[in-house]
Design an enzyme around this catalytic site. Structure first.
Site, short mmCIF file in Angstrom:
data_model
loop_
_atom_site.label_atom_id
_atom_site.label_comp_id
_atom_site.label_asym_id
_atom_site.label_seq_id
_atom_site.Cartn_x
_atom_site.Cartn_y
_atom_site.Cartn_z
N GLU A 58 0.83 -1.21 0.00
CA GLU A 58 0.00 0.00 0.00
C GLU A 58 0.86 1.26 0.00
OE1 GLU A 58 -3.23 2.77 0.44
OE2 GLU A 58 -2.97 0.79 -0.46
N HIS A 61 2.51 1.80 -3.36
CA HIS A 61 1.54 2.31 -4.34
C HIS A 61 1.31 3.81 -4.14
CE1 HIS A 61 -1.78 2.59 -7.04
NE2 HIS A 61 -2.67 2.83 -6.08
N HIS A 214 -19.20 -9.80 -16.17
CA HIS A 214 -17.91 -9.39 -16.73
C HIS A 214 -17.47 -10.32 -17.85
CE1 HIS A 214 -13.91 -7.92 -17.16
NE2 HIS A 214 -13.38 -9.08 -16.79
N HIS A 276 -3.44 -9.48 -16.93
CA HIS A 276 -4.81 -9.20 -17.38
C HIS A 276 -5.08 -7.69 -17.33
CE1 HIS A 276 -8.97 -10.20 -18.16
NE2 HIS A 276 -9.38 -9.57 -17.08
#
Length: 302
Positions: A58, A61, A214, A276
């Protein structure tokens, strides 16, 4: 000066990709609360006393996002001054900064007050808009349009419809994918392409609806881009930027679908999940460039 601007543009584009992948990594590893209900500091401290993997992910980021924000702002101001005469420059500069700030505010709000999965799913899409703006600025700085002779590209109404339509629809696909992650619905259906390949049945709960929604959306964008690529091969071979652009888009959407399937087969392998996200990021960048080309084509025809 232009050479230094090119280096900054490339570096900023790469950092934006890391911000997007970093956000996906935070979600996939459940590290969103790695720093507790504290922002921008971690646990309210510059140096937290207890270091955990979630905290490191975290905090990393946040640091990358902060550095990226400064780089985007610098690139926007420099581009405005250096290539402000190009019609799209000022709009893209503002777009990149505004949407990066917006994604930062949503991220901070999620940490401080918490948000539903439906709101958090917007985070990735908002970051993508900022990435696309930076990516297009980079293409303008490198004068890619001149190399492809893009100023002379003529896009008719049929191709224009598909460009606008599939670009808008791609945002829906991206949102549903982010929703799958934020609702922790990635493995609610352990078969592929159906939730259960043994028997066909409607989803039984909200998580299966999100997952299968999705998959359906991703399947439709694959078919749509495959059809546009077919049109490009049949009718636009002479316009190389459309021909090669849609070939790249078809390759990327194919890789994205394959990666999506292997997320299930590998039981949520982290590297495949990040791939992805990477493929859909690249695809959105290509579609954004098509929107730029279509905008120019309409202007040239008037």
């Amino acid at each position: 000066m232009r050479r230094s601007l090119k280096w900054l543009a490339v570096a900023t584009t790469i950092v934006m990709i890391f911000i997007l992948l970093g956000g996906a990594l935070v979600t996939k590893t459940g590290s969103g609360m790695g720093c507790g209900r504290s922002w921008p500091l971690c646990e309210g401290k510059f140096v937290p006393s207890e270091i955990t993997p979630e905290l490191v992910i975290e905090l990393a980021h946040r640091l990358v996002s902060g550095v990226g924000g400064i780089m985007v702002l610098g690139l926007s101001v420099w581009s405005w001054k250096a290539i402000g005469h190009i019609r799209e420059t000022k709009f893209l500069s503002l777009l990149s900064v505004i949407f990066l700030l917006l994604q930062g505010l949503i991220g901070a709000a999620a940490v401080l007050w918490g948000q539903s999965g439906f709101v958090l799913a917007l985070h990735f899409g908002i970051s993508l808009v900022s990435f696309a703006a930076v990516f297009l600025l980079t293409l303008l700085i490198f004068e890619v349009d001149k190399k492809f002779d893009a100023e002379k590209v003529i896009i008719d109404k049929r191709m224009g419809f598909h460009i606008v339509g599939v670009s808008i629809y791609s945002y829906l696909v991206i949102y549903t994918g982010a929703l799958v992650r934020h609702m922790k619905a990635s493995l609610v259906c352990l078969d592929w392409p159906f939730c259960s390949n043994d028997k066909f049945s409607l989803p039984s709960d909200i998580y299966q609806w999100v997952q299968m929604g999705h998959r359906t959306a991703a399947g439709l964008i694959f078919i749509w881009i495959a059809y546009i690529f077919y049109l490009a091969v049949r009718h636009y071979k002479e316009q190389k930027v459309l021909y090669w652009g849609w070939m790249i888009a078809f390759i990327l959407v194919t890789l994205q679908v394959i990666a999506g399937a292997f997320i299930i087969f590998s039981l949520l392998n982290l590297y495949i999940a990040l791939l992805h996200a990477f493929f859909i990021t690249c695809l959105f960048g290509v579609l954004s460039y098509f929107l730029l080309l279509y905008s120019r084509s309409r202007r040239n025809q008037h």
